[in-house]
Write an enzyme that holds these catalytic residues in place. Structure first.
Site, PDB file in Angstrom:
ATOM      1  N   ASP A   1       0.880  -1.154   0.000  1.00 42.49           N
ATOM      2  CA  ASP A   1       0.000   0.000   0.000  1.00 42.49           C
ATOM      3  C   ASP A   1       0.928   1.217   0.000  1.00 42.49           C
ATOM      4  OD1 ASP A   1      -2.076   1.748   0.035  1.00 42.49           O
ATOM      5  OD2 ASP A   1      -3.030   0.971   1.851  1.00 42.49           O
TER       6      ASP A   1
HETATM    7  C1  BGC Z   1      -4.899   3.451   0.203  1.00 44.12           C
HETATM    8  C2  BGC Z   1      -5.003   2.421  -0.894  1.00 44.12           C
HETATM    9  C3  BGC Z   1      -4.877   3.105  -2.235  1.00 44.12           C
HETATM   10  C4  BGC Z   1      -3.559   3.856  -2.282  1.00 44.12           C
HETATM   11  C5  BGC Z   1      -3.305   4.570  -3.600  1.00 44.12           C
HETATM   12  C6  BGC Z   1      -3.681   4.364   0.070  1.00 44.12           C
HETATM   13  O1  BGC Z   1      -3.784   5.459   0.917  1.00 44.12           O
HETATM   14  O2  BGC Z   1      -4.859   2.800   1.459  1.00 44.12           O
HETATM   15  O3  BGC Z   1      -6.220   1.735  -0.796  1.00 44.12           O
HETATM   16  O4  BGC Z   1      -4.979   2.185  -3.282  1.00 44.12           O
HETATM   17  O5  BGC Z   1      -3.563   4.842  -1.242  1.00 44.12           O
HETATM   18  O6  BGC Z   1      -4.120   5.658  -3.758  1.00 44.12           O
END
Ligand code: BGC
Length: 778
Positions: free
Chosen positions: A273
């Site tokens: 993530d």
């Molecule tokens: C989130 C993810 C997301 C990623 C990219 C993170 O803050 O937890 O779910 O895909 O950002 O935007």
């Protein structure tokens, strides 16, 4: 500048072809890898940075312009024919910037219903269709991998991101996610199922240690991922932010390799993530192939690690290979000429229709709904009626062109709405929003949920007028939430003004013999027990995407019959939920200091660590086993018609149980029914077991009054197993199992029994392994 960069890439690519260097897709992949410099390999396993984040994480070169607003890209190596590929959110539709500098065109995407609504349809074919439409927008806007679906368990009603997730039950979560993945990937673009695993709170999300038993992990928190991986082969998996039993999930070899690859046969790529984890070398070794969005610090650490021998280059090569194997499948690698013009009109119809199937009719006294033909004039109360919520905030948001409010949806359906009341509300919302605006100093403000306006309380005189002028009253209650912060108990409960509004409107309209309908425009569970007696009907419309107001109007008017059922329990009080003993409730914001997780701390309960003391007793597994009263049980939902279940039967063949049942529409309207199959283990089962557990479900086609459908549901012996921690084994005890055919977890229509023989499946105990690793690290 942009043109210059493109020319440089083209020249490099031409040079590469003519120079005889192995090209991705033409030469064997290992040959391509052996032609990469160490620096190129490290660049590939670290993303290219994130626009808007300077310093540590500046976007490398030209890739930020590929699809503006996408969450990340991979590093291009033109001399070897390796393009950059684009990763973009998210679960309710593609999230990219809707406008571009110096470009008059717009790039809006469709905001589809939130995950919770999709799951509430219990309709895998429908979710697959929605996935197809979302994947088509990803393809046509130039994205290669959609960062979705999100399938963490609704462990507690207050998790800020429950709206993106599906259920408190792993079978629903896994089946719905698998359908979504199949739909998206049918376009030739990839998915990233997330957040693997046990990411059940937003509070301190990048440092919290989720402490969970191996049994609860296997049966509840990992099961949905297991089903999705096995049934839909997602291209990629996104590891989560949190620690799990003391180890960052992105640094856990047991999760990312032992379980995911060795046990479940996953053969795609794993990414972090965004800015997740701490130790890039441990991440590489664990099998977290790619770090997103990527920082210079990570690049330096991996490069140095290989140079000083801390990281074996063969591990780097392995991860590089997995990334290249995914790149090979992407539209960008295949040279797909995307149009930037997906059929937004067709997709608006998809979201409008799909949303109606996930709405849950919670109450319908004296057939208050559907609205009868003599209802023409509607008095619309509640700020949210005029300012409908399409979905949650953060990466799960979608930059849509519009949101249809309930006001407009009702107008479109031919109802008359009162202009004065509209003006009163609109002015009130403007004033409230000015008051609620977050300070400009907060650079992440755009990611955070804006406080909802305090409810307007119409004067007694206004109410009297409205009763006189209208045939019916409608009140919408709204809630919004998103990343970085969990909801609070105040947000779960009704606010004082909301309660007063309900009371005043119900009293005034009922006195005149007129009905009151409540619409819930929410992303997560709220308190209903204290007020549900007041209105005549309650429709939980969830957050239904950009066509929300039209979808709700379709249901209210009877154009569509609601056929959703709850995928989570609505407890009577927040504290009735057993996980509330170990869940943060102060609404504190997670740190936004990305990429600098700091030292692991273990002092503050529910912040530094969260004990999953309820173990496997999540949601209905707790409420039903311990006979606790709830406001609405798991699996519950009414229809405009009624169904009768007959001829339930079970047969067993080669360890597979097949339950069949006839479902007849015995009411006045067409409708679909969701049939749920729960199983109770024999009393003599060796392990503590919940009173019942969902094992299979199906939804009928639309049945006309009088029509019958036969439903078949299958359960394998492995599905009956519980995880025995002592022997690290899935164990199915021999004995007589009870199969409960229900229309909800508390409305069982038929009870059947069948004998199962004993079986066992040995696994590796990932918890034990993690404990060993912790010991080694000390
Ligand atoms: C989130 C993810 C997301 C990623 C990219 C993170 O803050 O937890 O779910 O895909 O950002 O935007």
């Amino acid at each position: 500048m942009k043109k210059q960069i493109i020319s440089i890439i083209l020249i490099a690519a031409l040079y590469a072809c003519s120079s005889g260097l192995p090209q991705l897709g033409k030469a064997p992949i290992d040959q391509v890898i052996s032609s990469m410099t160490l620096e190129e390999k490290v660049r590939l396993v670290v993303g290219t940075g994130m626009a808007g984040f300077t310093g540590d994480s500046a976007v490398v070169g030209e890739t930020k312009n590929l699809v503006p607003g996408a969450a990340g890209t991979t590093y291009p190596i033109p001399r070897l024919g390796i393009p950059a590929v684009v990763l973009a959110d998210g679960p309710a539709g593609l999230r990219i910037n809707p406008t571009r500098e110096g470009d008059a065109a717009t790039y809006y995407c469709t905001h589809f219903p939130i995950g919770t609504l999709l799951a509430s349809t219990w309709n895998q074919e429908l979710v697959e269709e929605v996935g197809k439409a979302i994947g088509n927008e990803a393809l046509e806007y130039g994205a290669d991998i959609l960062l979705a679906p999100a399938l963490n368990i609704h462990r507690n009603p207050l998790c800020g991101r429950n709206f993106e997730y599906y259920s408190e039950d792993p079978i629903i979560s896994g089946k719905i996610a698998a359908a979504y993945v199949r739909g998206v990937q049918s376009n030739g673009v990839g998915t990233s199922i997330k957040h693997y695993a046990v990411n059940n709170q937003e509070s301190n999300r990048m440092q919290v240690d989720a402490r969970v038993s191996s049994r609860a992990l296997r049966e509840i928190y990992l099961k949905g991922f297991e089903i999705t991986v096995k049934e839909s082969a997602p291209w990629t998996v996104m590891s989560s932010y949190n620690y799990l039993n003391g180890v960052y999930t992105s640094e856990s070899k047991e999760l990312l390799t032992t379980l995911l690859r060795n046990e479940w046969d996953f053969n795609g790529m794993v990414m972090t993530d965004w800015f997740g984890g701490k130790d890039p070398i441990a991440q590489m070794q664990a099998g977290n192939d790619m770090l997103q969005p990527g920082t210079d610090k990570q690049y330096e650490a991996i490069l140095q690690g290989v140079k000083d021998g801390t990281l074996d280059e063969t591990i780097l090569d392995r991860n590089v290979k997995r990334i290249l194997e995914i790149i090979l499948q992407t539209p960008r690698f295949k040279g797909y000429q995307y149009s930037n013009k997906p059929d937004l009109q067709a997709h608006a119809a998809v979201t409008r229709q799909s949303a109606t199937e996930g709405m849950v009719l919670l109450k319908n006294n004296n057939q208050a709904l559907p609205l009868t033909a003599d209802v023409k004039k509607v008095a619309l109360f509640g700020c949210t009626s005029y300012d409908f919520i399409a979905g949650g905030t953060g990466s799960g948001n979608v930059n849509r062109a519009y949101t249809v409010s309930l006001l407009d949806g009702l107008k479109n359906a031919g109802y008359e709405l009162n202009e004065e009341l509209k003006q009163l509300y609109e002015q009130h919302i403007i004033n409230e929003n000015k008051r609620n605006k977050p300070g400009d100093t907060n650079k992440m403000a755009m990611f955070l949920p804006l406080s909802r306006p305090t409810e307007l309380l119409p004067s007694a005189e206004t109410l009297r007028e409205q009763v006189e002028l209208s045939d019916i009253a409608l009140i919408t209650l709204g809630r919004t939430s998103g990343e970085f912060v969990d909801r609070t108990i105040n947000d779960f409960n009704l606010r004082k003004e909301e309660y007063t509004l309900l009371q005043n409107v119900c009293k005034a309209f009922h006195a005149a013999g007129k009905k009151v309908i409540v619409v819930l425009n929410i992303g997560g569970v709220i308190e209903t027990a204290s007020w549900k007696d007041l209105p005549d009907a309650i429709l939980c419309a969830w957050q239904a995407g950009q066509e929300g107001g039209n979808s709700v109007a379709d249901v209210l008017s009877g154009k569509s019959s609601p056929s959703g059922k709850l995928t989570m329990t609505f407890p009577a009080k927040y504290t009735d939920d057993i996980s509330s003993a170990n869940f943060p409730t102060d609404g504190a914001m997670s740190s936004m200091d990305f990429g600098n997780p700091g030292e692991k701390k273990t002092e503050i309960k529910d912040w530094d660590y969260t004990n999953y003391e309820e173990d496997i007793y999540v949601g209905y597994r707790y409420f039903d086993t311990f006979n606790k009263q709830v406001s609405y049980p798991f699996g519950y939902g009414l229809s405009y018609t009624t169904f009768e279940y007959t001829n339930a039967a079970i047969k067993t063949e080669n360890g597979i149980f097949t339950v069949s049942v006839d479902v007849k529409n015995t009411g006045p309207a067409a409708g679909k029914e969701i049939v749920q199959l729960y199983v109770t283990a024999p009393d003599a089962a060796g392990m503590n077991k919940p009173a019942k557990e969902l094992k299979a479900f199906a939804k009928t086609r639309e049945l006309k009054p009088g029509e019958t459908a036969t439903i078949h549901l299958t359960v394998k012996s492995y599905d009956l197993a519980s995880y025995d921690e002592a022997s690290s084994t899935w164990v199915t005890d021999a004995g007589k199992y009870t199969f409960l055919v229900g229309s909800s977890s508390r409305d069982i229509k038929a009870t059947l029994q069948a004998e199962a023989t004993a079986s066992k499946e040995k696994t590796t105990d990932i918890l034990k392994l993690q404990a060993d690793i912790r010991r080694l690290k000390r």
